[in-house]
Design an enzyme around this catalytic site. Sequence first.
Site, PDB file in Angstrom:
ATOM      1  N   GLY A  94     -20.894   0.313  38.029  1.00  0.00           N
ATOM      2  CA  GLY A  94     -19.444   0.481  37.954  1.00  0.00           C
ATOM      3  C   GLY A  94     -18.868  -0.326  36.803  1.00  0.00           C
ATOM      4  O   GLY A  94     -17.981   0.130  36.076  1.00  0.00           O
ATOM      5  N   ASP A 317     -18.867  -9.842  45.805  1.00  0.00           N
ATOM      6  CA  ASP A 317     -20.239  -9.317  45.784  1.00  0.00           C
ATOM      7  C   ASP A 317     -21.170 -10.081  46.728  1.00  0.00           C
ATOM      8  O   ASP A 317     -22.280  -9.635  46.999  1.00  0.00           O
ATOM      9  CB  ASP A 317     -20.804  -9.382  44.363  1.00  0.00           C
ATOM     10  CG  ASP A 317     -20.116  -8.394  43.434  1.00  0.00           C
ATOM     11  OD1 ASP A 317     -19.505  -7.425  43.936  1.00  0.00           O
ATOM     12  OD2 ASP A 317     -20.173  -8.595  42.211  1.00  0.00           O
ATOM     13  N   LYS A 344     -17.845  -0.068  46.876  1.00  0.00           N
ATOM     14  CA  LYS A 344     -18.854  -0.686  45.984  1.00  0.00           C
ATOM     15  C   LYS A 344     -20.038   0.279  45.858  1.00  0.00           C
ATOM     16  O   LYS A 344     -19.896   1.460  46.104  1.00  0.00           O
ATOM     17  CB  LYS A 344     -19.275  -2.047  46.540  1.00  0.00           C
ATOM     18  CG  LYS A 344     -18.153  -3.071  46.524  1.00  0.00           C
ATOM     19  CD  LYS A 344     -17.758  -3.437  45.110  1.00  0.00           C
ATOM     20  CE  LYS A 344     -16.605  -4.411  45.063  1.00  0.00           C
ATOM     21  NZ  LYS A 344     -16.097  -4.593  43.706  1.00  0.00           N
ATOM     22  N   ARG A 389     -27.565  -4.979  46.917  1.00  0.00           N
ATOM     23  CA  ARG A 389     -27.178  -6.199  47.635  1.00  0.00           C
ATOM     24  C   ARG A 389     -27.389  -6.057  49.148  1.00  0.00           C
ATOM     25  O   ARG A 389     -27.613  -7.047  49.846  1.00  0.00           O
ATOM     26  CB  ARG A 389     -25.740  -6.587  47.315  1.00  0.00           C
ATOM     27  CG  ARG A 389     -25.553  -6.893  45.822  1.00  0.00           C
ATOM     28  CD  ARG A 389     -24.326  -7.718  45.539  1.00  0.00           C
ATOM     29  NE  ARG A 389     -23.915  -7.574  44.150  1.00  0.00           N
ATOM     30  CZ  ARG A 389     -24.479  -8.197  43.122  1.00  0.00           C
ATOM     31  NH1 ARG A 389     -25.488  -9.018  43.314  1.00  0.00           N
ATOM     32  NH2 ARG A 389     -24.030  -7.997  41.890  1.00  0.00           N
TER      33      ARG A 389
HETATM   34  C1  S3P Z   1     -17.315  -6.959  38.293  1.00  0.00           C
HETATM   35  C2  S3P Z   1     -16.201  -6.934  39.088  1.00  0.00           C
HETATM   36  C3  S3P Z   1     -16.250  -6.660  40.531  1.00  0.00           C
HETATM   37  C4  S3P Z   1     -17.657  -6.818  41.098  1.00  0.00           C
HETATM   38  C5  S3P Z   1     -18.678  -6.168  40.222  1.00  0.00           C
HETATM   39  C6  S3P Z   1     -18.669  -6.777  38.843  1.00  0.00           C
HETATM   40  C7  S3P Z   1     -17.155  -7.228  36.862  1.00  0.00           C
HETATM   41  O1  S3P Z   1     -15.832  -5.333  40.753  1.00  0.00           O
HETATM   42  O2  S3P Z   1     -17.721  -6.281  42.401  1.00  0.00           O
HETATM   43  O3  S3P Z   1     -19.985  -6.314  40.779  1.00  0.00           O
HETATM   44  O4  S3P Z   1     -18.170  -7.497  36.174  1.00  0.00           O
HETATM   45  O5  S3P Z   1     -16.014  -7.148  36.369  1.00  0.00           O
HETATM   46  P1  S3P Z   1     -14.270  -4.933  40.912  1.00  0.00           P
HETATM   47  O6  S3P Z   1     -13.599  -5.315  39.679  1.00  0.00           O
HETATM   48  O7  S3P Z   1     -14.250  -3.459  41.138  1.00  0.00           O
HETATM   49  O8  S3P Z   1     -13.810  -5.705  42.109  1.00  0.00           O
END
Ligand code: S3P
Length: 434
Positions: A94, A317, A344, A389
């Site tokens: 993501g 996370d 997630k 995870r």
């Molecule tokens: C991340 C932000 C988080 C986290 C992801 C990494 C990042 O997600 O859960 O594993 O590197 O900016 P969200 O921004 O969607 O909360």
Amino acid sequence: MSIAIAEPGGSIQGSFTVPGDKSMSHRAAMFASIAQGTTRITGFLAGEDSLNTLSAFASMGAKVVRDENTLTVEGVGMRGLHAPPGDLYMGNAGTGMRLIAGLLSAQSFPTRLTGDESLSRRPMGRIINPLCSMGAKISGDSDGCPPLSIEPAGALKAIDYQLPMASAQVKSCILLAALYASGTTRVTEPAITRDHTERMLQTFGYSVALPDESGTVQINGGGRLTGCNIDIPADISSAAFPMVAACISPGADVTLTNVGVNPTRTGVIDILRLMGADIVLTNERMSGAEPVADIRVRHSPLNGVDIPESLVPLAIDELPVVFIAAAVANGTTRVTGAEELRVKESDRIAAMATGLQTLGVDARPTPDGMVIVGGKIGGGTVDTFFDHRIAMSFCIASLRAELPIIVNDVQHVETSFPGFFELCQAQGLNVRIS
Ligand code: S3P
């Protein structure tokens, strides 16, 4: 398909270093690629997610050389990327997809971003909407999910944007588009989220005004990034697994070295301490713009707590493995305000509640969290829903399980924690892959 067999009765001991920070690795690959000159990166996470980001930029012109310890990237400058030969595959990430989408929205060539099954189900409306307000031409499928198609849109314009959810990915996506936009972009977050983008942009010589009390970050478009040296510390999100392992394993005494302890990431330490954990930070220092420390964790009895909602985005996370700590704590742990867990790599509330219930734990999912009554962990077969995870959390649970835990589909552990199973075996857990 790989399956892990986690036998009860292992332990954890020793001093070791977990792999590099995933969030920082994505950002370092991106910023180095659009910087002027050479960037040398040490500690880069050689996991599938960050390597996909690196390949995407290599296919758009960045020159990347990897040796054992250092990644050298010859940047092409802000306007030097060229069209890739085909779709850009972001795998499970993501972060990779959402951040790169901001940057690519400002380019003069079209791109199409794809991902694996899990990423293809994740919501992208949260970035499509603000990017379109900046003038970008970006769209997803009819549900607002990947693949994402991006067309050249001409000059982007700055926006003032109030994030509807606490998301560093959305904040960072907008900041990356804003590098190319005319004017000053302001992004306001409803709660503090990780600030690696802001810190690393500054390291690359780009000025960013850090959040004021109202949580607003400001950036002007039209500047440039300059190549530099980046030393990426160990990922606290990966360190969270041995940390919880040490908390729950009688006799454990573990030291995790050179871990990133940026205050926007240390919610897991605060939560475990609230539960009674014995965690001591030593050797605290700065590594470039990021604070790092060695983290010593010794076994101690844990108590159930109501997790303060303010800590949720700072431990987002790490909550799956915190649920394992809660399952063996004395009393009840309640998590609220964590609805982001539902979008997630899997629906982590449903995945953890289902697995914990299979193991005989009193775990009740709620729309935005979970209520877990601590007690005994039994054994059984749990599904990971292809989520790294979830897989690692249930392997750690075996330290206090009464019977073996069979963890299905653990192959995605490679996305964030290459070497996890070898490390478990080396440090005393009875976990093997079949
Ligand atoms: C991340 C932000 C988080 C986290 C992801 C990494 C990042 O997600 O859960 O594993 O590197 O900016 P969200 O921004 O969607 O909360």
